[in-house]
Enzyme design. Structure first.
Site, short mmCIF file in Angstrom:
data_model
loop_
_atom_site.label_atom_id
_atom_site.label_comp_id
_atom_site.label_asym_id
_atom_site.label_seq_id
_atom_site.Cartn_x
_atom_site.Cartn_y
_atom_site.Cartn_z
N ASN A 68 -3.86 5.45 6.42
CA ASN A 68 -4.65 6.18 7.42
C ASN A 68 -5.40 5.22 8.33
OD1 ASN A 68 -6.86 5.25 5.96
ND2 ASN A 68 -7.24 7.21 4.93
N TYR A 127 0.85 -1.18 0.00
CA TYR A 127 0.00 0.00 0.00
C TYR A 127 0.89 1.23 0.00
CZ TYR A 127 -3.89 3.11 0.95
OH TYR A 127 -4.83 4.10 0.85
N ASP A 158 15.70 7.38 6.64
CA ASP A 158 14.42 7.29 5.96
C ASP A 158 14.57 7.05 4.46
OD1 ASP A 158 12.68 7.48 8.07
OD2 ASP A 158 12.34 9.63 7.88
N GLN A 164 11.34 14.81 12.70
CA GLN A 164 10.34 13.82 13.11
C GLN A 164 8.97 14.45 13.19
OE1 GLN A 164 10.79 10.56 13.54
NE2 GLN A 164 8.60 10.40 13.85
N GLN A 218 -10.84 -0.23 0.90
CA GLN A 218 -11.22 -1.03 -0.26
C GLN A 218 -10.00 -1.63 -0.95
OE1 GLN A 218 -11.88 2.16 0.27
NE2 GLN A 218 -11.61 3.43 -1.56
N THR A 246 4.46 7.87 13.61
CA THR A 246 5.90 7.70 13.71
C THR A 246 6.45 8.37 14.96
OG1 THR A 246 7.98 8.00 12.50
CG2 THR A 246 6.36 9.76 12.32
N HIS A 294 6.38 14.96 10.07
CA HIS A 294 5.66 13.86 9.45
C HIS A 294 4.16 14.02 9.58
CE1 HIS A 294 8.48 10.89 7.97
NE2 HIS A 294 9.24 11.06 9.02
N GLU A 322 10.20 3.59 17.84
CA GLU A 322 10.48 3.21 16.46
C GLU A 322 11.93 3.55 16.12
OE1 GLU A 322 8.71 4.24 12.00
OE2 GLU A 322 8.26 5.55 13.69
N HIS A 323 12.33 4.79 16.41
CA HIS A 323 13.69 5.25 16.16
C HIS A 323 14.33 5.67 17.47
CE1 HIS A 323 11.21 6.63 12.58
NE2 HIS A 323 11.99 5.71 12.06
N HIS A 373 -2.26 -41.12 18.64
CA HIS A 373 -0.88 -40.69 18.44
C HIS A 373 0.09 -41.79 18.88
CE1 HIS A 373 -2.43 -36.68 17.72
NE2 HIS A 373 -1.20 -36.19 17.59
N GLU A 428 -1.05 -36.99 27.38
CA GLU A 428 -1.99 -36.03 26.80
C GLU A 428 -3.32 -36.68 26.43
OE1 GLU A 428 0.05 -34.15 23.56
OE2 GLU A 428 1.28 -32.91 24.89
#
Length: 447
Positions: A229, A144, A376, A274, A206, A252, A277, A342-343, A435, A430
């Protein structure tokens, strides 16, 4: 100069900027609520809207995609797949300097990920038996690529190139069309460089449904990657299990550890990068030096005046950003591991001395030359990293995201004779007598 970034003590920060909200705890604004009701004719929640879209795509396929593209994007299209001519035209329209930059990025991403590739293995023992793993690439992956005001060709490269290194046969891209019915030229240029199999003009929930279920035009994929989003993330959550996903990416975040030796201008620049973004981005600095904190605060106020996205930056700092004064660098590292960013950027006197203490982070940027912004784009490791604290258990995107492992079982008869009694004992414990029987019969015995 007006201060843009606040300074916190640790206790206050832990109740404010170091305390995350759930990724889906998003306030439904009046505008969003009105938009959903206009499209669906009912006051649905975002998750209910996504559920409806996915069911419709699964039922009607392409017809639903055309319908939602018109109703949500406000765009009429007559063909979902981007033609080779459109891709070539976008390539020619992309400035040469940008094309070359994207090619440099793709080359470095490829070189880094080629070091990760693993082969199948079979280990034969002295008794003629074997154990091993068959490592095979996924057959088809969907990426995406958001196409809003600021498209991100770098994110397309960061997913598509590792997939190709892994040997994925088909990499397809979905991206929402603009008002003119076309996909952003820079996205198509990146797709050309990456050599993806196809690009489709569809976005939102979609698009995720199309990739997960397949339609008349868009093939079903094995895994979906890429940011989006709220509706895209909610859709990814709903289709997980029918298709693999890379995660549920949230806003982020960058956490900077800085001591008194850090250059305040560089710390400020990284925080600002940062923050631009998104208004939900988290730009945070932890430091034991109050003097540095005050100087960084001043640098942020000075540098922001020359930046295009100053309003976005200011809102991000007001919501989730700030500078935290810690008792020591050790405490700063403890807070960083608890936050699991994240960073994680180490702007300290001896950064390599701290790398070994990092437990939870998507990526570690070591020293003042290793700016997160550079990572990045062109350093090499992918910038698709775990957010929202998921670095506690998650990892950045790698070649392994596109590989699957099949275990190989081929024990020799002598090995079976030796280990079967233990297996039968466990099966009996078990309560699985079939088995035990299936194992015992190979020894010409009956349970």
């Amino acid at each position: 100069m007006k201060n843009i970034v606040d300074i916190y003590d640790v206790q206050t920060a832990q109740q404010a900027i170091l305390r995350r909200k759930a990724w889906d705890a998003v306030e439904v604004t009046p505008a969003l609520r009105a938009g959903i009701e206009r499209i669906f004719g009912a006051p649905l929640t975002p998750d209910q809207a996504v559920e409806s879209i996915l069911a419709d795509v699964r039922s009607r396929g392409d017809a639903a995609l055309f319908d939602y593209t018109r109703r949500i994007e406000g765009v009429e299209i007559d063909n979902l797949r981007v033609s080779e001519a459109e891709i070539e035209a976008a390539w020619q329209a992309t400035p040469v300097e940008l094309r070359e930059a994207l090619q440099i990025a793709a080359g470095r991403i490829r070189a880094f990920h080629e070091k990760q590739y693993k082969q199948s293995w079979i280990d034969w023992d002295d008794e003629g038996g074997a154990l091993g793993q068959l490592i095979r690439p996924l057959e088809r992956v969907g990426i995406y690529a958001p196409g809003g005001r600021v498209p991100y060709p770098s994110s397309l490269l960061m997913a598509a190139v590792p997939a190709q290194v892994a040997g994925v046969a088909e990499v397809v891209v979905v991206s929402p069309p603009r008002k003119d019915g076309r996909i952003a030229e820079v996205i198509l240029a990146a797709a050309r460089i990456a050599g993806v199999s196809a690009v489709y003009k569809v976005g939102g929930a979609q698009a995720i449904g199309a990739l997960a279920y397949g339609t008349q035009s868009i093939p079903r994929v094995d895994k979906i990657l890429g940011p989006g989003n709220l509706f895209v993330v909610l859709a990814k959550r709903r289709v997980f299990g029918q298709v693999g996903i890379d995660g549920l990416p949230g806003p982020t975040e960058t956490l900077i550890l800085a001591d008194e030796s850090a250059n305040p201008a560089l710390v400020a620049a990284d925080l600002l990068a940062q923050a631009e973004h998104d208004v939900l981005a988290s730009p945070i600095c932890l430091t034991p030096s109050r003097e540095l904190a005050v100087r960084v605060q001043g640098e942020v106020a000075r540098q922001i005046t020359s930046l295009d996205r100053a309003a976005v930056i200011a809102e991000a700092f007001a919501g989730q950003g700030g500078i935290v004064i810690t008792d020591s660098m050790a405490q700063a590292m403890d807070l960083a591991n608890e936050y699991a960013p994240e960073h994680l950027c180490l702007l300290v006197r001896d950064p390599w001395a701290w790398v070994g203490r990092v437990r939870n982070a998507g990526g570690v940027f070591v020293g003042e030359d290793a700016s997160e912004a550079l990572g990045d784009y062109v350093v090499g490791p992918t910038h698709i990293m775990p957010t929202g604290g998921t670095a506690r258990f998650g990892s950045p995107c790698t070649v392994w995201d596109f590989l699957k492992i099949t275990s190989v079982f081929a024990p020799a008869a002598s090995t079976v004779a030796r280990i079967a009694p233990a297996a039968i004992t466990i099966a009996d414990a078990e309560g699985l007598s079939a088995h035990a029987a299936a194992i015992a019969i190979r020894q010409h015995k009956r349970p």
